[in-house]
Scaffold this motif. Sequence first.
Motif, mmCIF file in Angstrom:
data_model
loop_
_atom_site.group_PDB
_atom_site.id
_atom_site.type_symbol
_atom_site.label_atom_id
_atom_site.label_comp_id
_atom_site.label_asym_id
_atom_site.label_seq_id
_atom_site.Cartn_x
_atom_site.Cartn_y
_atom_site.Cartn_z
ATOM 1 N N LYS A 23 0.859 -1.175 0.000
ATOM 2 C CA LYS A 23 0.000 0.000 0.000
ATOM 3 C C LYS A 23 0.899 1.230 0.000
ATOM 4 O O LYS A 23 1.912 1.258 0.685
ATOM 5 N N SER A 24 0.541 2.228 -0.782
ATOM 6 C CA SER A 24 1.347 3.444 -0.768
ATOM 7 C C SER A 24 0.719 4.437 0.208
ATOM 8 O O SER A 24 -0.501 4.521 0.322
ATOM 9 N N PHE A 25 1.548 5.137 0.911
ATOM 10 C CA PHE A 25 1.103 6.085 1.924
ATOM 11 C C PHE A 25 1.567 7.479 1.534
ATOM 12 O O PHE A 25 2.664 7.642 1.010
ATOM 13 N N GLU A 26 0.745 8.454 1.810
ATOM 14 C CA GLU A 26 1.086 9.839 1.522
ATOM 15 C C GLU A 26 0.842 10.688 2.758
ATOM 16 O O GLU A 26 -0.038 10.389 3.559
ATOM 17 N N ALA A 27 1.632 11.742 2.880
ATOM 18 C CA ALA A 27 1.406 12.691 3.968
ATOM 19 C C ALA A 27 0.114 13.449 3.689
ATOM 20 O O ALA A 27 -0.271 13.637 2.544
ATOM 21 N N ARG A 28 -0.544 13.860 4.747
ATOM 22 C CA ARG A 28 -1.749 14.663 4.583
ATOM 23 C C ARG A 28 -1.503 16.043 5.158
ATOM 24 O O ARG A 28 -0.558 16.255 5.933
ATOM 25 N N ASP A 29 -2.346 16.990 4.773
ATOM 26 C CA ASP A 29 -2.217 18.352 5.278
ATOM 27 C C ASP A 29 -2.477 18.388 6.779
ATOM 28 O O ASP A 29 -3.311 17.651 7.298
ATOM 29 N N ILE A 30 -1.765 19.278 7.443
ATOM 30 C CA ILE A 30 -1.966 19.512 8.869
ATOM 31 C C ILE A 30 -3.017 20.604 9.031
ATOM 32 O O ILE A 30 -2.992 21.609 8.332
ATOM 33 N N ASN A 31 -3.918 20.419 9.978
ATOM 34 C CA ASN A 31 -4.899 21.440 10.322
ATOM 35 C C ASN A 31 -4.587 21.905 11.745
ATOM 36 O O ASN A 31 -4.917 21.204 12.713
ATOM 37 N N PRO A 32 -3.941 23.069 11.904
ATOM 38 C CA PRO A 32 -3.551 23.536 13.239
ATOM 39 C C PRO A 32 -4.728 23.702 14.200
ATOM 40 O O PRO A 32 -4.548 23.654 15.418
ATOM 41 N N ALA A 33 -5.923 23.865 13.674
ATOM 42 C CA ALA A 33 -7.098 24.036 14.532
ATOM 43 C C ALA A 33 -7.539 22.716 15.167
ATOM 44 O O ALA A 33 -8.151 22.725 16.241
ATOM 45 N N GLN A 80 2.868 -1.679 12.362
ATOM 46 C CA GLN A 80 1.737 -0.751 12.473
ATOM 47 C C GLN A 80 1.971 0.537 11.686
ATOM 48 O O GLN A 80 1.038 1.258 11.389
ATOM 49 N N ILE A 81 3.221 0.826 11.367
ATOM 50 C CA ILE A 81 3.566 2.064 10.676
ATOM 51 C C ILE A 81 3.624 1.826 9.178
ATOM 52 O O ILE A 81 4.393 0.987 8.707
ATOM 53 N N GLY A 82 2.803 2.555 8.440
ATOM 54 C CA GLY A 82 2.870 2.487 6.985
ATOM 55 C C GLY A 82 4.042 3.294 6.481
ATOM 56 O O GLY A 82 4.916 2.793 5.777
ATOM 57 N N GLU A 83 4.081 4.575 6.890
ATOM 58 C CA GLU A 83 5.180 5.455 6.504
ATOM 59 C C GLU A 83 5.163 6.665 7.444
ATOM 60 O O GLU A 83 4.109 7.059 7.935
ATOM 61 N N ALA A 84 6.325 7.226 7.684
ATOM 62 C CA ALA A 84 6.432 8.408 8.540
ATOM 63 C C ALA A 84 7.040 9.551 7.733
ATOM 64 O O ALA A 84 7.886 9.329 6.864
ATOM 65 N N PHE A 85 6.587 10.766 8.048
ATOM 66 C CA PHE A 85 7.004 11.951 7.307
ATOM 67 C C PHE A 85 7.385 13.073 8.263
ATOM 68 O O PHE A 85 6.845 13.182 9.351
#
Length: 152
Positions: A23-33, A80-85
């Motif tokens: 499975k490929s993993f991608e970073a997602r946007d951070i929402n500071p709120a 448990q970890i797919g990928e870390a960014f």
Amino acid sequence: MKKKIWLAGAMATSLLLSACGDKSFEARDINPATDICKICNMSVAAEKYAAQVALANGDYETFDDIGCLMEYYTKTDKKQIGEAFVKDFSGDTWVNVETAIYVSDKEISTPMSYGVIAFKTKEEAQQFIDSEGKGKVITFDEVKAMDWSGHA
């Protein structure tokens, strides 16, 4: 008729094998709120220090400091970890933790005072060191070997 059955079987096998692939993993946007650091429970407000883990089950964990990420990363079963960014300090891009270039120094101010920041390239890391007059380039293996416990 045998040709149709064989073709249907081949297609089914192909679909099953592709579903079992990596499975490929991608970073997602951070929402500071809404994004809160998994370790210290602080808001992930300063994105240039942010990090995240895409878990194998599809969930995400966010962190406000590379040190918080590493506290989690070193204690979590790698299955448990797919990928870390980590966030590239000099830009807006996410970089895989294993390929990022790190700069470490106790004098570098980070949200939880771990003093480690990440860059996409060694040149960018060296530019930071040259302009700030502090820091040392380190690898991911050196980052993993650091004592991250009990700091936050």
